[in-house]
Scaffold this active site. Structure first.
Site, PDB file in Angstrom:
ATOM      1  N   GLY A   1       0.832  -1.213   0.000  1.00  0.00           N
ATOM      2  CA  GLY A   1       0.000   0.000   0.000  1.00  0.00           C
ATOM      3  C   GLY A   1       0.856   1.248   0.000  1.00  0.00           C
TER       4      GLY A   1
ATOM      5  N   ASP B   1       5.230  -5.311   5.797  1.00  0.00           N
ATOM      6  CA  ASP B   1       5.459  -6.709   6.172  1.00  0.00           C
ATOM      7  C   ASP B   1       5.436  -7.671   4.974  1.00  0.00           C
ATOM      8  OD1 ASP B   1       5.712  -8.597   8.419  1.00  0.00           O
ATOM      9  OD2 ASP B   1       3.803  -9.346   7.642  1.00  0.00           O
TER      10      ASP B   1
ATOM     11  N   THR C   1       4.745   1.876   6.297  1.00  0.00           N
ATOM     12  CA  THR C   1       3.327   1.562   6.489  1.00  0.00           C
ATOM     13  C   THR C   1       2.738   2.523   7.498  1.00  0.00           C
ATOM     14  OG1 THR C   1       1.694   0.083   7.479  1.00  0.00           O
ATOM     15  CG2 THR C   1       3.940  -0.359   8.066  1.00  0.00           C
TER      16      THR C   1
ATOM     17  N   ASP D   1       3.406  -1.378  11.990  1.00  0.00           N
ATOM     18  CA  ASP D   1       3.419  -2.721  12.576  1.00  0.00           C
ATOM     19  C   ASP D   1       4.681  -3.529  12.257  1.00  0.00           C
ATOM     20  OD1 ASP D   1       2.924  -3.184   9.908  1.00  0.00           O
ATOM     21  OD2 ASP D   1       1.033  -4.253  10.201  1.00  0.00           O
TER      22      ASP D   1
ATOM     23  N   ARG E   1      -4.860  -2.803  10.557  1.00  0.00           N
ATOM     24  CA  ARG E   1      -5.413  -4.119  10.286  1.00  0.00           C
ATOM     25  C   ARG E   1      -5.235  -5.063  11.475  1.00  0.00           C
ATOM     26  NH1 ARG E   1      -4.757  -6.163   4.387  1.00  0.00           N
ATOM     27  NH2 ARG E   1      -2.911  -4.855   4.375  1.00  0.00           N
TER      28      ARG E   1
HETATM   29  O1  F6P Z   1      -1.222  -1.930   5.558  1.00  0.00           O
HETATM   30  C1  F6P Z   1      -1.642  -0.639   5.332  1.00  0.00           C
HETATM   31  C2  F6P Z   1      -3.133  -0.598   5.108  1.00  0.00           C
HETATM   32  O2  F6P Z   1      -3.501   0.734   4.843  1.00  0.00           O
HETATM   33  C3  F6P Z   1      -3.972  -1.186   6.239  1.00  0.00           C
HETATM   34  O3  F6P Z   1      -4.133  -0.309   7.323  1.00  0.00           O
HETATM   35  C4  F6P Z   1      -5.254  -1.510   5.532  1.00  0.00           C
HETATM   36  O4  F6P Z   1      -5.964  -2.521   6.182  1.00  0.00           O
HETATM   37  C5  F6P Z   1      -4.788  -1.964   4.195  1.00  0.00           C
HETATM   38  O5  F6P Z   1      -3.514  -1.371   3.970  1.00  0.00           O
HETATM   39  C6  F6P Z   1      -5.737  -1.608   3.071  1.00  0.00           C
HETATM   40  O6  F6P Z   1      -5.231  -2.103   1.873  1.00  0.00           O
HETATM   41  P1  F6P Z   1      -5.861  -1.735   0.455  1.00  0.00           P
HETATM   42  O7  F6P Z   1      -5.466  -0.339   0.099  1.00  0.00           O
HETATM   43  O8  F6P Z   1      -5.267  -2.720  -0.479  1.00  0.00           O
HETATM   44  O9  F6P Z   1      -7.345  -1.856   0.598  1.00  0.00           O
END
Ligand code: F6P
Length: 362
Positions: A12, A117, A139, A143, A185
């Protein structure tokens, strides 16, 4: 001969990615006369053979720019790449050898991978197959273990704090309970920091499953004392005692397939139903990953990027740059991914929040 680096951003997006790319490219050119190649769209670019040279001009003026000029993908794990469908289910195959061949085609000596991660797990796999990799932890969830902070967290938490500030206006004016769902998450750092920073009355985090009776009692107590509004800050991964996280959908081909969402609706429905107080929901979502990085993240990203190049020059590999007590260090990637960095139940910020009257719903 000067080394050549390949850099990619994966997973992300978050504020500060461009600041890292800039620091990598400028340090490589200024300090070591290295050349840098930018892989497009994370590991997908290495799978599909897409990359281009990164020059000084490419990275001038991007320090404050959100997102990533290289593009990213969270659906391109070379060890588990979607290869087709059979009877309605996606099939996966290990195409890491192709990725390694493509990496060699870039002419780079070291791969600098900027990601969270999932990305770091891929880095470990590639490193075990002989690819010289240096990881840079990003991130908004904060985490990744073995580093005090990932870059992106401060910006995401600042955005969430500002949102909680703004929610206060409507909460106070309309005497409502407002439940704000923030990202996070598996861990509650974002909710914890934005909840404390924004003056939330109740903070719900995955590490501390909450009792809805306690949550409702707190809201009613506040109302009786004349505080006719309450703000609940809930991490998307927060849980109710005895229950699990609320999964919105599963994206099979993603490096982390689970997409969460819905805890705020659930909590709000329960509060309104049990207390009779009007309760509304705001889901901040990807707003938290957008915009310009904070000063803290710009500085951290710059330090991470420069350090990664210094490590590459020293032929270090299989390591991740990390912030540890003000210093930037190198830690083995395998240590950083051994477990997620969750909020310890006895963390000083939890004690501090409780001291100022915040409830964790227990
Ligand atoms: O890991 C970063 C994060 O923003 C999380 O907080 C969230 O659950 C996830 O990515 C969302 O991912 P996506 O943008 O693929 O929906």
């Amino acid at each position: 001969m000067a080394k050549r680096l390949a850099v990619l951003t994966a997973g992300g997006d978050c504020p500060g990615m461009n600041a890292v790319i800039r620091a990598v490219v400028k340090t490589a050119i200024n300090d070591y006369g290295m050349k840098v190649v930018g892989i497009e769209d994370g590991f997908l670019g290495l799978i599909e053979g897409r990359w281009h040279d990164l020059t000084y001009d490419h990275v001038s003026g991007i320090l404050t720019l959100g997102g990533t000029i290289l593009g990213t993908s969270n659906k391109a794990d070379p060890f588990r790449f979607p290869s087709g469908e059979k009877a309605g289910t996606t099939e996966f195959s290990d195409i890491s050898n192709e990725v390694i061949r493509n990496f060699e085609r870039t002419g780079a000596d070291t791969l600098v991978a900027i990601g969270g991660d999932g990305t770091l797990h891929i880095c470990k796999g590639l490193s075990e197959k002989g690819v010289p990799v240096i990881g840079i932890p990003k991130t908004i969830d904060n985490d990744v273990d073995c580093t005090d902070y990932t870059f992106g967290f401060d910006s995401g938490a600042s955005t969430a704090t500002e949102a909680v500030d703004k929610i206060h206006t409507t909460a106070q004016s309309h005497h409502r309970v407002m439940v704000v769902e923030v990202m996070g998450r598996y861990v509650g750092w974002l909710a914890l920091y934005s909840g404390i920073g924004g003056g939330g009355d109740i903070i719900l985090i995955p590490e501390i499953p909450c009792d809805l009776e306690v949550v409702c009692r707190r809201v009613v107590e506040r109302s009786r004392k004349g505080r006719r509004f309450s703000i609940v800050v809930a991490a998307e991964g927060a849980k109710i005692t005895g229950g699990g996280t609320i999964v919105k959908k599963v994206v099979e081909e993603s490096t982390d397939p689970v997409r969460l969402g819905g805890i705020a609706d659930l909590v709000a429905g329960e509060i309104e139903g049990r207390t009779g107080l009007e309760t509304r929901v705001t889901v901040l979502g990807h707003l938290q990953r957008g915009g310009t990085p904070t000063m803290f993240d710009r500085v951290l990203a710059t330090r991470f990027g420069s350090k990664a190049v210094e490590l590459a020059e020293q032929s270090k590999q299989g390591v991740m740059v990390a912030l540890r007590c003000q210093d930037i260090d190198a830690v083995p990637i395998s240590d950083a991914i051994a477990k997620l960095k969750s909020v310890p139940e006895d963390h000083h910020l939890i004690r501090c929040a409780v001291s100022v009257g915040t409830s964790f719903g227990v």
